[in-house]
Motif scaffolding. Structure first.
Motif, PDB file in Angstrom:
ATOM      1  N   CYS A 204     -29.712  21.124  10.282  1.00 15.89           N
ATOM      2  CA  CYS A 204     -29.648  21.842   9.017  1.00 15.89           C
ATOM      3  C   CYS A 204     -28.230  21.742   8.475  1.00 15.89           C
ATOM      4  O   CYS A 204     -27.262  21.781   9.250  1.00 15.89           O
ATOM      5  CB  CYS A 204     -30.050  23.306   9.234  1.00 15.89           C
ATOM      6  N   VAL A 205     -28.088  21.603   7.157  1.00 14.78           N
ATOM      7  CA  VAL A 205     -26.777  21.617   6.509  1.00 14.78           C
ATOM      8  C   VAL A 205     -26.788  22.700   5.437  1.00 14.78           C
ATOM      9  O   VAL A 205     -27.798  22.924   4.772  1.00 14.78           O
ATOM     10  CB  VAL A 205     -26.423  20.245   5.888  1.00 14.78           C
ATOM     11  N   ASP A 206     -25.653  23.391   5.277  1.00 16.25           N
ATOM     12  CA  ASP A 206     -25.633  24.542   4.373  1.00 16.25           C
ATOM     13  C   ASP A 206     -25.336  24.181   2.920  1.00 16.25           C
ATOM     14  O   ASP A 206     -25.238  25.047   2.057  1.00 16.25           O
ATOM     15  CB  ASP A 206     -24.638  25.594   4.870  1.00 16.25           C
ATOM     16  N   ALA A 207     -25.178  22.875   2.634  1.00 15.91           N
ATOM     17  CA  ALA A 207     -24.957  22.402   1.268  1.00 15.91           C
ATOM     18  C   ALA A 207     -25.268  20.913   1.229  1.00 15.91           C
ATOM     19  O   ALA A 207     -25.391  20.258   2.271  1.00 15.91           O
ATOM     20  CB  ALA A 207     -23.512  22.666   0.832  1.00 15.91           C
ATOM     21  N   GLN A 371     -24.417  30.951  12.408  1.00 13.91           N
ATOM     22  CA  GLN A 371     -23.392  30.281  13.208  1.00 13.91           C
ATOM     23  C   GLN A 371     -22.073  31.025  13.109  1.00 13.91           C
ATOM     24  O   GLN A 371     -21.695  31.509  12.053  1.00 13.91           O
ATOM     25  CB  GLN A 371     -23.208  28.851  12.699  1.00 13.91           C
ATOM     26  N   LYS A 372     -21.365  31.112  14.223  1.00 13.56           N
ATOM     27  CA  LYS A 372     -20.029  31.707  14.210  1.00 13.56           C
ATOM     28  C   LYS A 372     -19.088  30.805  13.416  1.00 13.56           C
ATOM     29  O   LYS A 372     -19.351  29.624  13.252  1.00 13.56           O
ATOM     30  CB  LYS A 372     -19.480  31.844  15.631  1.00 13.56           C
ATOM     31  N   PRO A 373     -17.971  31.334  12.961  1.00  8.95           N
ATOM     32  CA  PRO A 373     -16.984  30.482  12.310  1.00  8.95           C
ATOM     33  C   PRO A 373     -16.559  29.363  13.247  1.00  8.95           C
ATOM     34  O   PRO A 373     -16.491  29.543  14.455  1.00  8.95           O
ATOM     35  CB  PRO A 373     -15.812  31.449  12.020  1.00  8.95           C
ATOM     36  N   SER A 374     -16.272  28.215  12.665  1.00  8.81           N
ATOM     37  CA  SER A 374     -15.889  27.082  13.493  1.00  8.81           C
ATOM     38  C   SER A 374     -14.584  27.369  14.205  1.00  8.81           C
ATOM     39  O   SER A 374     -13.720  28.075  13.692  1.00  8.81           O
ATOM     40  CB  SER A 374     -15.735  25.823  12.619  1.00  8.81           C
ATOM     41  N   ALA A 399     -24.997  23.290   9.797  1.00 16.12           N
ATOM     42  CA  ALA A 399     -23.639  22.747   9.827  1.00 16.12           C
ATOM     43  C   ALA A 399     -22.951  23.108   8.518  1.00 16.12           C
ATOM     44  O   ALA A 399     -23.541  23.014   7.437  1.00 16.12           O
ATOM     45  CB  ALA A 399     -23.687  21.231  10.008  1.00 16.12           C
ATOM     46  N   GLN A 400     -21.691  23.526   8.615  1.00  8.74           N
ATOM     47  CA  GLN A 400     -20.941  23.948   7.441  1.00  8.74           C
ATOM     48  C   GLN A 400     -20.311  22.733   6.767  1.00  8.74           C
ATOM     49  O   GLN A 400     -19.404  22.100   7.299  1.00  8.74           O
ATOM     50  CB  GLN A 400     -19.869  24.954   7.856  1.00  8.74           C
ATOM     51  N   VAL A 401     -20.806  22.414   5.580  1.00  6.64           N
ATOM     52  CA  VAL A 401     -20.311  21.259   4.841  1.00  6.64           C
ATOM     53  C   VAL A 401     -18.917  21.559   4.302  1.00  6.64           C
ATOM     54  O   VAL A 401     -18.645  22.663   3.810  1.00  6.64           O
ATOM     55  CB  VAL A 401     -21.270  20.908   3.681  1.00  6.64           C
TER      56      VAL A 401
END
Length: 431
Positions: A204-207, A371-374, A399-401
């Motif tokens: 999954c991607v968040d953007a 998800q926790k902060p990277s 995944a945070q884009v």
């Protein structure tokens, strides 16, 4: 009728103890191993020899490995270095990785992915430490692949693989002070074949994201990636987090956790045809040490790893700080030694609550678990308490884009989402 676990006999006068069932993930893995055993029995010794013959193996230097062990015997903590190479030394990998000349293959081989997997002596906890490829360290003297490197050199940790697998193992050993009991190595084509064998890996991607370097292009939301698309996802560095190699570890954690869940699902493990495809693809994809060079020992590793509760599996990135001499690289931080000391002491990074249900934790969905902060590039504290460690159950979500201008189109800097919007004619990776 609801099944009730029987009481376990105790000493006279003591209250009976309840027998706890093993984690359901282990039962699924054991069921899969039974299916594989039946396949091997049906195919006879020839099938076992065929699968074992697929495996490429080599020795680990004794001063790096310590005591040579077959498989993962209980009672001794062990470390496995998992390496994903960017090798382009065969036509398949050259086509997948690109950057090869028209008339020759690229001879360089770097450790694109490095994860040190620490399995506790009691097999009840596990830590997976990602090592950013752009980490600058002191490199040992090495000779291999027709090359020689003198002692006292500093450079990127991933480059040691150019001097052979034993040099890469020695580099990690000297950095961490930990014995490397085993290793597993996979190349580009191995990632592709494994993703195909399981029928795709859910991510999954968040953007919206388009990484013009790895060529990963996905719309915001959930996707099932196979083949080249799966390779693009794990190789993406400009698309996630801050657009650096630290950002790439975010996607790799999510991908590996999702692959683990797919491998453990009943739809995969109770299907004899899928199990055989996995066995065939897995044995062909892997290069391992001599202590893991058979189907039986690899099955033992799968059962051991699968038996560790999700709440006791920690994912962490090697603590680093920016390299004062190069903005594009990092160096180990103070917290790195604290992490190495914990692993050497066989001290778990996570202390799960007794009230937490392992089955509930392992079945968490992206919608239910954020998800926790990277992990921060400047993390210098205790990975068990500073928020940089995630349990396997927490390594879900999207995944945070990157929101920074980390890619380019025709020389114009863009965010990965801007690049996605600017490239309507390019097909999505999952198309």
């Amino acid at each position: 009728m609801k099944h009730v676990a029987p009481d376990e006999p105790t000493e006279a006068g003591a209250p009976p103890r309840r027998v706890e069932h093993r984690h359901p993930r282990l039962r699924k893995l054991l069921a899969a191993l039974v299916v594989l055993a039946l396949l091997l029995a049906a195919g006879g010794y020839g099938l076992y020899r065929h699968l074992s013959a697929n495996i490429t193996s080599m020795e680990i230097p004794s001063d790096v490995q310590g005591e040579a062990l077959e498989g993962l015997p209980k009672g001794k903590a062990q470390n496995i270095l998992v390496i994903g190479t960017d090798s382009r030394q065969n036509a398949a990998d050259c086509k997948l990785g690109g950057s090869c000349g028209d008339d020759k293959l690229d001879g360089d081989t770097n450790a694109d992915v490095e994860m040190l997997v620490h399995i506790s002596a009691d097999h009840e906890s596990m830590t997976v430490m990602s090592i950013p490829r752009d980490t600058i360290v002191d490199l040992p003297a090495c000779t291999g692949n027709g090359k020689t490197r003198e002692a006292g050199t500093r450079g990127r940790i991933n480059g040691s693989l150019n001097y052979g697998v034993d040099c890469q193992l020695r580099t990690v050993h000297e950095l961490t002070g930990l014995t490397i009991n085993h290793f597993m190595m996979v190349d580009f084509s191995g990632v592709v074949s494994l993703s195909d064998a399981v029928g795709g890996v859910d991510v999954c991607v968040d953007a919206d994201v388009y990484d013009t370097y790895s060529h990963l292009k996905l719309a915001k939301g959930e996707h099932t990636l196979q083949g080249v698309a799966a390779l693009q996802f794990v190789r993406t560095r400009h698309g996630f987090g801050d657009g650096s190699d630290l950002g790439r570890t975010i996607g790799q954690r999510l991908y590996l956790s999702s692959l683990q869940r797919k491998l453990e699902s009943a739809g995969t493990l109770l299907n004899p045809q899928k199990v055989y495809r996995l066995a065939e693809a897995g044995t062909k994809a892997l290069t391992v040490d001599s202590g893991l060079d058979s189907v039986s020992t690899l099955a033992q590793v799968a059962a051991t790893v699968g038996g560790v509760p999700a709440s006791s599996t920690a994912f962490v990135t090697l603590p680093t700080v920016p390299d004062p001499e190069n903005v594009n690289t990092v160096v180990p931080a103070e917290g790195a030694q604290k992490l190495f000391d914990k692993l050497a002491a066989d001290d778990s990074l996570v202390k799960p609550s007794p009230k937490t249900s392992p089955s509930t934790a392992s079945s968490a969905t992206p919608e239910a678990t954020s998800q926790k902060p990277s992990p921060s590039a400047s993390a210098t504290g205790d990975p068990a308490t500073d928020g940089s460690a995630q349990t396997s159950a927490e390594t879900t979500g999207c995944a945070q884009v990157s929101t920074q201008k980390t890619v380019e189109i025709n020389g114009v800097p863009m965010t990965p989402s801007e690049a996605y919007a600017a490239s309507p004619r390019i097909k999505d990776s999952d198309a």
